[in-house]
Design a protein around this motif. Structure first.
Motif, mmCIF file in Angstrom:
data_model
loop_
_atom_site.group_PDB
_atom_site.id
_atom_site.type_symbol
_atom_site.label_atom_id
_atom_site.label_comp_id
_atom_site.label_asym_id
_atom_site.label_seq_id
_atom_site.Cartn_x
_atom_site.Cartn_y
_atom_site.Cartn_z
ATOM 1 N N ILE A 57 1.986 -6.139 -0.010
ATOM 2 C CA ILE A 57 1.030 -5.013 -0.017
ATOM 3 C C ILE A 57 1.742 -3.712 0.352
ATOM 4 N N ALA A 58 2.619 -3.762 1.347
ATOM 5 C CA ALA A 58 3.363 -2.560 1.737
ATOM 6 C C ALA A 58 4.285 -2.100 0.617
ATOM 7 N N LEU A 59 4.919 -3.038 -0.085
ATOM 8 C CA LEU A 59 5.799 -2.680 -1.195
ATOM 9 C C LEU A 59 5.010 -2.043 -2.334
ATOM 10 N N ILE A 60 3.863 -2.607 -2.682
ATOM 11 C CA ILE A 60 3.032 -2.058 -3.745
ATOM 12 C C ILE A 60 2.543 -0.662 -3.375
ATOM 13 N N THR A 61 2.125 -0.493 -2.108
ATOM 14 C CA THR A 61 1.660 0.817 -1.644
ATOM 15 C C THR A 61 2.786 1.832 -1.694
ATOM 16 N N TRP A 62 3.983 1.434 -1.287
ATOM 17 C CA TRP A 62 5.128 2.358 -1.272
ATOM 18 C C TRP A 62 5.521 2.743 -2.700
ATOM 19 N N LEU A 63 5.468 1.781 -3.626
ATOM 20 C CA LEU A 63 5.809 2.084 -5.011
ATOM 21 C C LEU A 63 4.747 2.947 -5.693
ATOM 22 N N ALA A 64 3.508 2.859 -5.239
ATOM 23 C CA ALA A 64 2.420 3.626 -5.847
ATOM 24 C C ALA A 64 2.463 5.095 -5.441
ATOM 25 N N LEU A 65 3.137 5.388 -4.368
ATOM 26 C CA LEU A 65 3.178 6.804 -3.906
ATOM 27 C C LEU A 65 4.077 7.647 -4.734
#
Length: 65
Positions: A57-65
């Motif tokens: 979830i943290a990786l997906i959130t970081w990539l979405a920014l």
């Protein structure tokens, strides 16, 4: 190989002495008694799954920014 060497797999008594080096007989061993067996727990698996899910979830959130 010297002649005095005895292969532990050569007979049952030698193998048992090799495999169970303790002086206790297998019937007296507390590790094999049913009362000494602890139920396995899935806690490490659950904690690992939660940590992995949070990392994804943290990786997906970081990539979405």
């Amino acid at each position: 190989m010297p002649d005095s060497y005895q292969d532990p797999s050569g007979n049952t008594e030698a193998f048992r002495a090799f495999a169970h080096p303790s002086t206790e007989s297998p019937a007296e061993s507390p590790a094999e008694s049913p009362a000494a067996v602890k139920p396995s727990t899935n806690l490490p698996l659950i904690v690992g799954g939660i940590v992995a899910a949070l990392a994804v979830i943290a990786l997906i959130t970081w990539l979405a920014l």
